[in-house]
Write a protein that holds these residues in place. Structure first.
Motif, PDB file in Angstrom:
ATOM      1  N   ARG A 166       6.191   5.108 -14.034  1.00 32.40           N
ATOM      2  CA  ARG A 166       7.506   5.637 -14.408  1.00 32.40           C
ATOM      3  C   ARG A 166       7.805   6.817 -13.498  1.00 32.40           C
ATOM      4  NH1 ARG A 166       9.843   3.510 -18.504  1.00 32.40           N
ATOM      5  NH2 ARG A 166       8.716   2.389 -20.100  1.00 32.40           N
ATOM      6  N   VAL A 167       8.983   6.780 -12.883  1.00 29.49           N
ATOM      7  CA  VAL A 167       9.443   7.855 -12.005  1.00 29.49           C
ATOM      8  C   VAL A 167      10.842   8.228 -12.450  1.00 29.49           C
ATOM      9  CG1 VAL A 167      10.015   8.510  -9.631  1.00 29.49           C
ATOM     10  CG2 VAL A 167       8.080   6.963 -10.063  1.00 29.49           C
ATOM     11  N   ASP A 168      11.091   9.523 -12.598  1.00 31.99           N
ATOM     12  CA  ASP A 168      12.428   9.995 -12.976  1.00 31.99           C
ATOM     13  C   ASP A 168      12.799  11.177 -12.093  1.00 31.99           C
ATOM     14  OD1 ASP A 168      14.846  10.380 -14.179  1.00 31.99           O
ATOM     15  OD2 ASP A 168      14.032  11.114 -16.074  1.00 31.99           O
ATOM     16  N   GLU A 169      13.296  10.863 -10.919  1.00 33.92           N
ATOM     17  CA  GLU A 169      13.742  11.856  -9.953  1.00 33.92           C
ATOM     18  C   GLU A 169      15.208  11.582  -9.647  1.00 33.92           C
ATOM     19  OE1 GLU A 169      11.027  11.587  -6.642  1.00 33.92           O
ATOM     20  OE2 GLU A 169       9.283  11.923  -7.940  1.00 33.92           O
ATOM     21  N   PRO A 170      15.932  12.569  -9.133  1.00 31.27           N
ATOM     22  CA  PRO A 170      17.374  12.359  -8.902  1.00 31.27           C
ATOM     23  C   PRO A 170      17.693  11.132  -8.051  1.00 31.27           C
ATOM     24  CG  PRO A 170      16.824  14.675  -8.646  1.00 31.27           C
ATOM     25  CD  PRO A 170      15.524  13.946  -8.825  1.00 31.27           C
ATOM     26  N   ASP A 171      16.878  10.842  -7.037  1.00 34.85           N
ATOM     27  CA  ASP A 171      17.177   9.733  -6.138  1.00 34.85           C
ATOM     28  C   ASP A 171      16.231   8.540  -6.295  1.00 34.85           C
ATOM     29  OD1 ASP A 171      14.982  11.118  -5.123  1.00 34.85           O
ATOM     30  OD2 ASP A 171      15.507  10.699  -3.046  1.00 34.85           O
ATOM     31  N   LEU A 172      15.361   8.578  -7.300  1.00 30.12           N
ATOM     32  CA  LEU A 172      14.415   7.478  -7.501  1.00 30.12           C
ATOM     33  C   LEU A 172      14.038   7.397  -8.971  1.00 30.12           C
ATOM     34  CD1 LEU A 172      12.589   5.257  -6.350  1.00 30.12           C
ATOM     35  CD2 LEU A 172      10.855   7.018  -5.922  1.00 30.12           C
ATOM     36  N   GLN A 173      14.429   6.287  -9.593  1.00 29.16           N
ATOM     37  CA  GLN A 173      14.090   6.058 -10.996  1.00 29.16           C
ATOM     38  C   GLN A 173      13.439   4.689 -11.118  1.00 29.16           C
ATOM     39  OE1 GLN A 173      18.069   6.741 -12.596  1.00 29.16           O
ATOM     40  NE2 GLN A 173      17.250   8.561 -13.605  1.00 29.16           N
ATOM     41  N   ILE A 174      12.232   4.694 -11.667  1.00 30.57           N
ATOM     42  CA  ILE A 174      11.471   3.467 -11.891  1.00 30.57           C
ATOM     43  C   ILE A 174      10.939   3.524 -13.309  1.00 30.57           C
ATOM     44  CG2 ILE A 174       9.505   2.071 -11.166  1.00 30.57           C
ATOM     45  CD1 ILE A 174       9.700   3.436  -8.408  1.00 30.57           C
ATOM     46  N   PRO A 175      11.139   2.476 -14.120  1.00 28.90           N
ATOM     47  CA  PRO A 175      11.910   1.267 -13.833  1.00 28.90           C
ATOM     48  C   PRO A 175      13.385   1.591 -13.563  1.00 28.90           C
ATOM     49  CG  PRO A 175      10.691   1.053 -15.920  1.00 28.90           C
ATOM     50  CD  PRO A 175      10.570   2.470 -15.464  1.00 28.90           C
ATOM     51  N   HIS A 176      14.047   0.691 -12.854  1.00 27.80           N
ATOM     52  CA  HIS A 176      15.462   0.902 -12.547  1.00 27.80           C
ATOM     53  C   HIS A 176      16.225   1.035 -13.860  1.00 27.80           C
ATOM     54  CE1 HIS A 176      19.517   0.261 -11.160  1.00 27.80           C
ATOM     55  NE2 HIS A 176      19.099   0.413  -9.917  1.00 27.80           N
ATOM     56  N   PRO A 177      16.993   2.113 -14.029  1.00 26.85           N
ATOM     57  CA  PRO A 177      17.605   2.396 -15.335  1.00 26.85           C
ATOM     58  C   PRO A 177      18.650   1.391 -15.819  1.00 26.85           C
ATOM     59  CG  PRO A 177      18.437   3.909 -13.675  1.00 26.85           C
ATOM     60  CD  PRO A 177      17.324   3.127 -13.031  1.00 26.85           C
ATOM     61  N   LEU A 178      19.257   0.629 -14.921  1.00 27.18           N
ATOM     62  CA  LEU A 178      20.316  -0.308 -15.328  1.00 27.18           C
ATOM     63  C   LEU A 178      19.886  -1.766 -15.258  1.00 27.18           C
ATOM     64  CD1 LEU A 178      23.342   1.401 -13.519  1.00 27.18           C
ATOM     65  CD2 LEU A 178      22.670   1.595 -15.926  1.00 27.18           C
ATOM     66  N   THR A 201       0.847  -1.202   0.000  1.00 27.70           N
ATOM     67  CA  THR A 201       0.000   0.000   0.000  1.00 27.70           C
ATOM     68  C   THR A 201       0.879   1.247   0.000  1.00 27.70           C
ATOM     69  OG1 THR A 201      -0.112   0.013   2.418  1.00 27.70           O
ATOM     70  CG2 THR A 201      -1.880  -1.145   1.236  1.00 27.70           C
ATOM     71  N   LEU A 202       2.187   1.066   0.115  1.00 31.30           N
ATOM     72  CA  LEU A 202       3.116   2.197   0.176  1.00 31.30           C
ATOM     73  C   LEU A 202       3.283   2.851  -1.192  1.00 31.30           C
ATOM     74  CD1 LEU A 202       5.989   0.686   2.383  1.00 31.30           C
ATOM     75  CD2 LEU A 202       3.961   1.974   3.120  1.00 31.30           C
ATOM     76  N   THR A 203       3.588   4.127  -1.190  1.00 29.75           N
ATOM     77  CA  THR A 203       3.956   4.836  -2.414  1.00 29.75           C
ATOM     78  C   THR A 203       5.388   4.461  -2.776  1.00 29.75           C
ATOM     79  OG1 THR A 203       4.908   6.732  -1.262  1.00 29.75           O
ATOM     80  CG2 THR A 203       2.514   6.804  -1.719  1.00 29.75           C
ATOM     81  N   PRO A 204       5.831   4.730  -4.006  1.00 34.62           N
ATOM     82  CA  PRO A 204       7.235   4.454  -4.346  1.00 34.62           C
ATOM     83  C   PRO A 204       8.219   5.138  -3.395  1.00 34.62           C
ATOM     84  CG  PRO A 204       5.998   4.861  -6.337  1.00 34.62           C
ATOM     85  CD  PRO A 204       5.073   5.181  -5.184  1.00 34.62           C
ATOM     86  N   ARG A 205       7.959   6.374  -3.020  1.00 39.80           N
ATOM     87  CA  ARG A 205       8.849   7.103  -2.106  1.00 39.80           C
ATOM     88  C   ARG A 205       8.878   6.413  -0.738  1.00 39.80           C
ATOM     89  NH1 ARG A 205      12.924  10.114  -2.774  1.00 39.80           N
ATOM     90  NH2 ARG A 205      11.890  10.859  -4.625  1.00 39.80           N
ATOM     91  N   GLN A 206       7.737   5.937  -0.260  1.00 36.15           N
ATOM     92  CA  GLN A 206       7.685   5.225   1.023  1.00 36.15           C
ATOM     93  C   GLN A 206       8.427   3.887   0.933  1.00 36.15           C
ATOM     94  OE1 GLN A 206       3.384   5.308   1.326  1.00 36.15           O
ATOM     95  NE2 GLN A 206       3.468   6.745   3.039  1.00 36.15           N
ATOM     96  N   VAL A 207       8.322   3.204  -0.209  1.00 34.48           N
ATOM     97  CA  VAL A 207       9.077   1.959  -0.403  1.00 34.48           C
ATOM     98  C   VAL A 207      10.571   2.250  -0.346  1.00 34.48           C
ATOM     99  CG1 VAL A 207       9.627   0.073  -2.003  1.00 34.48           C
ATOM    100  CG2 VAL A 207       7.242   0.812  -1.719  1.00 34.48           C
ATOM    101  N   LEU A 208      10.995   3.328  -1.013  1.00 36.35           N
ATOM    102  CA  LEU A 208      12.410   3.707  -0.992  1.00 36.35           C
ATOM    103  C   LEU A 208      12.874   3.955   0.437  1.00 36.35           C
ATOM    104  CD1 LEU A 208      15.007   4.460  -2.546  1.00 36.35           C
ATOM    105  CD2 LEU A 208      14.138   6.820  -2.609  1.00 36.35           C
ATOM    106  N   ARG A 209      12.110   4.732   1.197  1.00 34.49           N
ATOM    107  CA  ARG A 209      12.496   5.021   2.583  1.00 34.49           C
ATOM    108  C   ARG A 209      12.568   3.736   3.408  1.00 34.49           C
ATOM    109  NH1 ARG A 209       8.311   8.888   2.972  1.00 34.49           N
ATOM    110  NH2 ARG A 209       8.942  10.714   1.809  1.00 34.49           N
ATOM    111  N   ALA A 210      11.583   2.859   3.243  1.00 35.49           N
ATOM    112  CA  ALA A 210      11.548   1.608   4.014  1.00 35.49           C
ATOM    113  C   ALA A 210      12.741   0.715   3.678  1.00 35.49           C
ATOM    114  CB  ALA A 210      10.236   0.868   3.762  1.00 35.49           C
TER     115      ALA A 210
END
Length: 135
Positions: A107-119, A63-72
């Motif tokens: 799709r997320v393209d922020e300096p510290d979070l990119q989805i899908p993972h670029p590599l 139920t978390l947002t992508p940003r919350q998943v990153l923090r967790a």
């Protein structure tokens, strides 16, 4: 509910136990782990080391947002002993690494979070375990 695919890796300490602990904590803090790949031993990617990695991927329902998943996941890394993240392509040995690969079709393209993972498509240590658990 959202589906998030995560990649995990460890090349220090008890590598398999590091992954098992991370997967347990992901299940508690990110969401139910619906699928888990087998563990894959691989050579380091992007740097030289004598320490082989053990890698895996998991699929979670969250139920978390992508940003919350990153923090967790970053908090889990710190709790399991990770002291710093790789910066600007400078990689090093690590107790645990958790990367967000996919989150629904977002799709997320922020300096510290990119989805899908670029590599992710360049890395067999991601694509092989991911292929085991993808629909």
């Amino acid at each position: 509910m959202h589906q998030v695919y995560l990649s995990l890796g460890s090349n220090l300490g008890d590598r398999k136990d590091n992954l098992a602990q991370a997967i347990r904590l992901i299940g508690e803090r990110v969401g139910e782990v619906l699928r888990k790949s087998s563990f894959l031993e691989t050579k380091p990617w992007g740097f030289e080391s004598d320490n082989l990695f053990v890698n895996a991927c998991v699929l979670c329902e969250t139920t978390l947002t992508p940003r919350q998943v990153l923090r967790a996941t970053q908090k889990i890394e710190r709790e399991l002993g990770r002291t710093h993240k790789s910066v600007n392509g400078h990689y090093a040995d690590r107790l645990i690494d958790i990367d967000i690969l996919l989150y629904d079709d977002l799709r997320v393209d922020e300096p510290d979070l990119q989805i899908p993972h670029p590599l992710m498509f360049e890395r067999d240590f991601v694509m092989i375990p991911l292929g085991e658990i993808r629909d």
